[in-house]
Design a protein around this motif. Structure first.
Motif, PDB file in Angstrom:
ATOM      1  N   ALA A   3     -15.266 -16.119 -87.659  1.00  0.00           N
ATOM      2  CA  ALA A   3     -15.167 -15.839 -89.080  1.00  0.00           C
ATOM      3  C   ALA A   3     -16.035 -14.627 -89.385  1.00  0.00           C
ATOM      4  CB  ALA A   3     -15.610 -17.036 -89.914  1.00  0.00           C
ATOM      5  N   LEU A   4     -15.873 -14.103 -90.590  1.00  0.00           N
ATOM      6  CA  LEU A   4     -16.717 -13.010 -91.059  1.00  0.00           C
ATOM      7  C   LEU A   4     -17.009 -13.211 -92.536  1.00  0.00           C
ATOM      8  CD1 LEU A   4     -14.695 -10.857 -92.753  1.00  0.00           C
ATOM      9  CD2 LEU A   4     -13.976 -10.335 -90.440  1.00  0.00           C
ATOM     10  N   VAL A   5     -18.141 -12.646 -92.977  1.00  0.00           N
ATOM     11  CA  VAL A   5     -18.595 -12.756 -94.360  1.00  0.00           C
ATOM     12  C   VAL A   5     -18.656 -11.352 -94.944  1.00  0.00           C
ATOM     13  CG1 VAL A   5     -20.351 -13.697 -95.900  1.00  0.00           C
ATOM     14  CG2 VAL A   5     -19.976 -14.737 -93.680  1.00  0.00           C
ATOM     15  N   ALA A   6     -18.208 -11.202 -96.185  1.00  0.00           N
ATOM     16  CA  ALA A   6     -18.180  -9.895 -96.826  1.00  0.00           C
ATOM     17  C   ALA A   6     -18.621 -10.023 -98.273  1.00  0.00           C
ATOM     18  CB  ALA A   6     -16.787  -9.278 -96.748  1.00  0.00           C
ATOM     19  N   LEU A   7     -19.338  -8.988 -98.733  1.00  0.00           N
ATOM     20  CA  LEU A   7     -19.708  -8.856-100.134  1.00  0.00           C
ATOM     21  C   LEU A   7     -18.773  -7.841-100.778  1.00  0.00           C
ATOM     22  CD1 LEU A   7     -21.678  -9.317-102.546  1.00  0.00           C
ATOM     23  CD2 LEU A   7     -23.033  -7.421-101.624  1.00  0.00           C
ATOM     24  N   CYS A   8     -18.113  -8.236-101.862  1.00  0.00           N
ATOM     25  CA  CYS A   8     -17.115  -7.389-102.518  1.00  0.00           C
ATOM     26  C   CYS A   8     -17.549  -7.088-103.949  1.00  0.00           C
ATOM     27  CB  CYS A   8     -15.746  -8.069-102.513  1.00  0.00           C
ATOM     28  SG  CYS A   8     -15.193  -8.611-100.880  1.00  0.00           S
ATOM     29  N   HIS A   9     -17.013  -5.973-104.481  1.00  0.00           N
ATOM     30  CA  HIS A   9     -17.395  -5.508-105.819  1.00  0.00           C
ATOM     31  C   HIS A   9     -16.174  -4.959-106.530  1.00  0.00           C
ATOM     32  CE1 HIS A   9     -19.086  -3.267-109.079  1.00  0.00           C
ATOM     33  NE2 HIS A   9     -18.875  -2.091-108.510  1.00  0.00           N
ATOM     34  N   GLY A  15     -11.480  -0.091-108.683  1.00  0.00           N
ATOM     35  CA  GLY A  15     -10.977  -1.434-108.463  1.00  0.00           C
ATOM     36  C   GLY A  15     -11.769  -2.196-107.406  1.00  0.00           C
ATOM     37  N   PRO A  16     -11.188  -3.247-106.800  1.00  0.00           N
ATOM     38  CA  PRO A  16     -11.908  -4.061-105.800  1.00  0.00           C
ATOM     39  C   PRO A  16     -12.241  -3.258-104.542  1.00  0.00           C
ATOM     40  CG  PRO A  16      -9.971  -5.212-106.629  1.00  0.00           C
ATOM     41  CD  PRO A  16      -9.857  -3.798-107.100  1.00  0.00           C
ATOM     42  N   ARG A  17     -13.487  -3.346-104.112  1.00  0.00           N
ATOM     43  CA  ARG A  17     -13.949  -2.647-102.904  1.00  0.00           C
ATOM     44  C   ARG A  17     -14.864  -3.554-102.101  1.00  0.00           C
ATOM     45  NH1 ARG A  17     -12.403   2.792-102.087  1.00  0.00           N
ATOM     46  NH2 ARG A  17     -10.821   3.137-103.687  1.00  0.00           N
ATOM     47  N   THR A  18     -14.800  -3.385-100.778  1.00  0.00           N
ATOM     48  CA  THR A  18     -15.692  -4.108 -99.872  1.00  0.00           C
ATOM     49  C   THR A  18     -16.986  -3.334 -99.730  1.00  0.00           C
ATOM     50  OG1 THR A  18     -13.782  -4.947 -98.651  1.00  0.00           O
ATOM     51  CG2 THR A  18     -15.932  -5.130 -97.596  1.00  0.00           C
ATOM     52  N   CYS A  66     -17.331   5.980-104.980  1.00  0.00           N
ATOM     53  CA  CYS A  66     -18.465   6.384-105.795  1.00  0.00           C
ATOM     54  C   CYS A  66     -19.719   5.683-105.286  1.00  0.00           C
ATOM     55  CB  CYS A  66     -18.205   6.057-107.261  1.00  0.00           C
ATOM     56  SG  CYS A  66     -17.953   4.286-107.557  1.00  0.00           S
ATOM     57  N   GLU A  67     -20.822   5.842-105.976  1.00  0.00           N
ATOM     58  CA  GLU A  67     -22.060   5.216-105.526  1.00  0.00           C
ATOM     59  C   GLU A  67     -21.981   3.696-105.608  1.00  0.00           C
ATOM     60  OE1 GLU A  67     -26.821   5.136-106.690  1.00  0.00           O
ATOM     61  OE2 GLU A  67     -25.450   6.523-107.672  1.00  0.00           O
ATOM     62  N   GLY A  68     -21.247   3.191-106.610  1.00  0.00           N
ATOM     63  CA  GLY A  68     -21.111   1.748-106.733  1.00  0.00           C
ATOM     64  C   GLY A  68     -20.229   1.124-105.674  1.00  0.00           C
ATOM     65  N   CYS A  69     -19.369   1.922-105.023  1.00  0.00           N
ATOM     66  CA  CYS A  69     -18.474   1.426-103.977  1.00  0.00           C
ATOM     67  C   CYS A  69     -19.071   1.536-102.589  1.00  0.00           C
ATOM     68  CB  CYS A  69     -17.145   2.199-104.000  1.00  0.00           C
ATOM     69  SG  CYS A  69     -16.237   2.075-105.536  1.00  0.00           S
ATOM     70  N   ARG A  70     -20.247   2.115-102.452  1.00  0.00           N
ATOM     71  CA  ARG A  70     -20.812   2.390-101.125  1.00  0.00           C
ATOM     72  C   ARG A  70     -22.095   1.591-100.951  1.00  0.00           C
ATOM     73  NH1 ARG A  70     -21.293   7.370-101.663  1.00  0.00           N
ATOM     74  NH2 ARG A  70     -19.331   8.011-100.710  1.00  0.00           N
ATOM     75  N   GLN A 151     -22.623  -6.303-117.487  1.00  0.00           N
ATOM     76  CA  GLN A 151     -22.584  -7.028-116.222  1.00  0.00           C
ATOM     77  C   GLN A 151     -21.480  -6.461-115.337  1.00  0.00           C
ATOM     78  OE1 GLN A 151     -21.955 -11.104-117.326  1.00  0.00           O
ATOM     79  NE2 GLN A 151     -19.832 -10.808-117.978  1.00  0.00           N
ATOM     80  N   ARG A 152     -21.661  -6.620-114.031  1.00  0.00           N
ATOM     81  CA  ARG A 152     -20.664  -6.189-113.045  1.00  0.00           C
ATOM     82  C   ARG A 152     -20.234  -7.394-112.219  1.00  0.00           C
ATOM     83  NH1 ARG A 152     -20.320  -0.709-113.019  1.00  0.00           N
ATOM     84  NH2 ARG A 152     -22.117   0.444-113.817  1.00  0.00           N
ATOM     85  N   TRP A 153     -19.038  -7.312-111.682  1.00  0.00           N
ATOM     86  CA  TRP A 153     -18.393  -8.456-111.040  1.00  0.00           C
ATOM     87  C   TRP A 153     -18.431  -8.301-109.524  1.00  0.00           C
ATOM     88  CZ3 TRP A 153     -12.635 -10.258-111.553  1.00  0.00           C
ATOM     89  CH2 TRP A 153     -12.585 -11.640-111.365  1.00  0.00           C
ATOM     90  N   TYR A 154     -18.901  -9.327-108.833  1.00  0.00           N
ATOM     91  CA  TYR A 154     -19.004  -9.321-107.368  1.00  0.00           C
ATOM     92  C   TYR A 154     -18.418 -10.629-106.827  1.00  0.00           C
ATOM     93  CZ  TYR A 154     -22.261  -5.387-107.727  1.00  0.00           C
ATOM     94  OH  TYR A 154     -22.832  -4.169-107.990  1.00  0.00           O
ATOM     95  N   SER A 155     -18.232 -10.651-105.526  1.00  0.00           N
ATOM     96  CA  SER A 155     -17.804 -11.871-104.841  1.00  0.00           C
ATOM     97  C   SER A 155     -18.281 -11.824-103.399  1.00  0.00           C
ATOM     98  CB  SER A 155     -16.282 -12.043-104.888  1.00  0.00           C
ATOM     99  OG  SER A 155     -15.644 -11.089-104.057  1.00  0.00           O
ATOM    100  N   ILE A 156     -18.553 -13.013-102.855  1.00  0.00           N
ATOM    101  CA  ILE A 156     -18.852 -13.172-101.427  1.00  0.00           C
ATOM    102  C   ILE A 156     -17.721 -13.992-100.833  1.00  0.00           C
ATOM    103  CG2 ILE A 156     -20.428 -14.111 -99.709  1.00  0.00           C
ATOM    104  CD1 ILE A 156     -22.718 -13.657-101.588  1.00  0.00           C
ATOM    105  N   VAL A 157     -17.074 -13.461 -99.808  1.00  0.00           N
ATOM    106  CA  VAL A 157     -15.933 -14.124 -99.192  1.00  0.00           C
ATOM    107  C   VAL A 157     -16.238 -14.420 -97.731  1.00  0.00           C
ATOM    108  CG1 VAL A 157     -14.278 -13.050-100.753  1.00  0.00           C
ATOM    109  CG2 VAL A 157     -14.787 -11.936 -98.587  1.00  0.00           C
ATOM    110  N   MET A 158     -15.768 -15.576 -97.254  1.00  0.00           N
ATOM    111  CA  MET A 158     -15.787 -15.902 -95.825  1.00  0.00           C
ATOM    112  C   MET A 158     -14.346 -16.071 -95.382  1.00  0.00           C
ATOM    113  SD  MET A 158     -17.568 -18.991 -93.626  1.00  0.00           S
ATOM    114  CE  MET A 158     -19.056 -18.078 -93.203  1.00  0.00           C
TER     115      MET A 158
END
Length: 554
Positions: A3-9, A15-18, A66-70, A151-158
């Motif tokens: 499996a792998l874990v990722a933080l997304c924004h 739009g959605p970026r890893t 952009c800076e928020g995507c990196r 506020q900004r929207w994030y997610s952690i996915v496995m």
């Protein structure tokens, strides 16, 4: 665990970026193909990872970021941790090192921040399919004084391909991902409060004139704010790498696969149910409370778990120990052992009062083997008396008084252990138990124990046969328990589910071979063991009966 874990924004411009991804790389097999770098070829691995990173960070993608995507610069080598026990390497970078996983993580990122959203937009959710993998996603908000809605929207996915494994790991993942999310939110909240104290953005926006034509240009500078800037954490990505790496390792070693021949036994079903209940209780405690109270409840859960697993560290305790039922029978004597085993099989409470904890726990360990797991409720050591409905195995200190209603009850047996030398016991010369301890067994029960139950009679024949080893006797006991557990299931189905009359039940007992000599003891044993049936089996029987009742009308 594969499996792998990722933080997304969710970026306001792109739009959605890893943002950050951690994956586990298992060591190659000994039969590696020629030309493939070996496990120790660090240069080849690093060069291969660099090529993949450069492929995933093309000029077009860099122009759209952009800076928020990196998270990490393109020149950053990423983070690597190696598990010395298994040789597994945990790699972290903005994107997975394998191009095939890039699209999988990208799709999981888009779905977690767009269509697959739980009510309230914050919380866990599960989705996926066999082709693109299954995803455990937890969405959350991070405070930002310059963002829309602050506020900004994030997610952690496995992401994993094993759906059953991921679902079974839901309480574990939820409990530990919440800790990571709460840490990020609390750190960002401090930065948000300090920025609002210097320059309140709500008043600034109320006094600023916006127009549709210049709005994108006015907001473009504020949209590119990184998570590092929001939290002011100097080692944010290194900390996330440690957290995600530990999560992958712990989740992979938490559950193991076992090959079962045939259907699982009642003991296996009961153990699975108890483990699930304990995990759910720990998850509820972790979600409802925090800090010291959470640690206190977890300690309580561990104590509850010790009712089943208190034998795991028995070898670490100093002092003499009982090694088997035959050893216990030799030390206590034939008559005393039969009286003790009879009370155990009948479901009566066994109170063992003595100062030697290792001796008490070893005695309970061998006595618990007489019963199904579902019938065992054990408190290995207590400073006060516990009622019989809480436990049928109770270990007490020598100075703990026994209540009068217990001493006069026929449904309990007391074993007092003293350190005085006793010359009347059989000498076995093992662990110096006979030379250093005296055992006094007492009970108010007047029922004879020499007739039954049948299981005990057969067990004593095996124990008294010196030609049978301890392992053979253990397998003999296992077969006897399975035989009588099958009789318990038949009796439960016939009397409890079908609701037959007493005369019909007596015929079933005769058919099961539970009548004749020791019939009363056999019936008591069957009724007591019936309380240890798993909830899964009972639910299955009730569902089958209801389905059978509906089918004729249909």
């Amino acid at each position: 665990m594969n499996a792998l874990v990722a933080l997304c924004h969710f970026c306001e411009l792109h739009g959605p970026r890893t943002l950050f991804c951690t994956e586990a790389l298992h060591p190659p097999s000994p039969s590696s193909q020629p030309g493939v770098p070996a496990a120790g070829d660090r240069d080849g691995e690093r060069e291969g990872e660099g090529l993949t990173m450069r492929a995933n960070s093309s000029a077009t993608q860099r122009g759209e970021m952009c800076e928020g995507c990196r998270s990490l610069p393109a020149s950053h080598p990423g983070f690597v941790s190696i598990d010395d026990e298994t040789g597994i390497r945990f790699l972290s970078h903005q994107h997975p090192r394998q191009p095939q996983l890039f699209s999988v993580v990208r799709q999981a990122c888009v779905r977690s921040l767009s269509c697959e959203v739980c009510p309230g937009r914050e919380g866990p959710i599960f989705f996926g399919d066999e082709q693109h993998g299954f995803v455990f996603s937890h969405t959350f908000f991070i405070k930002d004084s310059l963002a829309r809605g602050f506020q900004r929207w994030y997610s952690i996915v496995m992401v994993a391909m094993d759906r059953i494994y991921l679902i079974n790991s839901w309480p574990f993942l939820l409990r530990h991902l919440k800790l990571t999310i709460q840490s990020l939110q609390s750190t960002a909240l401090k930065v948000f409060d300090s920025e609002q104290g210097v320059c309140p953005q709500r008043a600034v926006r109320m006094n600023t004139v916006f127009s549709p034509a210049v709005f994108p240009h006015q907001r473009s500078g504020n949209a590119a704010r990184s998570l590092t800037s929001l939290t002011q954490h100097p080692n944010l990505w290194a900390s996330l790498h440690c957290s995600f790496s530990w999560l992958l390792k712990a989740c992979g070693s938490r559950l193991t696969e076992k090959l079962l021949e045939g259907a699982p036994t009642e003991d296996t079903l009961v153990l699975i149910e108890r483990q699930t209940e304990q995990e759910e209780e720990m998850s509820c405690w972790g979600g409802a409370e925090g800090g010291a109270s959470k640690q206190q409840h977890q300690s309580g859960g561990e104590l509850g778990l010790s009712f089943l697993c208190d034998d795991s560290k028995l070898h670490e305790l100093p002092g003499p120990k009982f090694r088997s039922l035959r050893h216990l029978r030799q030390v206590l004597g034939v008559a005393e052992f039969r009286q003790l085993a009879w009370h155990v099989l009948m479901g009566n409470q066994i109170v063992w009062r003595g100062a030697d904890l290792s001796l008490t726990q070893s005695a309970f360990k061998v006595l618990k083997s007489l019963l199904p797991v579902g019938c065992v409720r054990c408190v290995p050591f207590s400073d006060q008396y516990e009622e019989a409905y809480k436990c049928n195995f109770l270990g007490l200190s020598p100075d703990v008084p026994i209540p009068a209603h217990v001493s006069s009850s026929e449904f309990s047996l007391l074993v007092d252990v003293s350190t005085e030398k006793n010359c009347h016991l059989l000498t076995c010369g093992e662990d110096d138990i006979t030379s250093g301890h005296q055992f006094v067994i007492s009970s108010a029960s007047t029922q004879p124990t020499d007739r039954g139950p049948t299981l005990l009679n057969k067990l004593e024949v095996a124990l008294s046969n010196e030609n049978l080893s301890v392992d053979v006797v253990s397998h003999c006991l296992l077969c006897l328990k399975e035989e009588w557990m099958n009789k318990v299931k038949v009796l439960f189905k016939f009397s409890k589910v079908d609701g037959r009359e007493r005369d019909d039940t007596q015929k079933v007992l005769a058919l099961l071979g539970a009548t004749g000599s020791g019939e009363e003891d056999n019936v008591r044993l069957l009724k007591f063991w019936m309380t240890g049936l798993s909830k899964t089996y009972k639910s299955h029987l009730m569902t089958a009966v209801r389905g059978g009742e509906r089918s004729p009308s249909q």
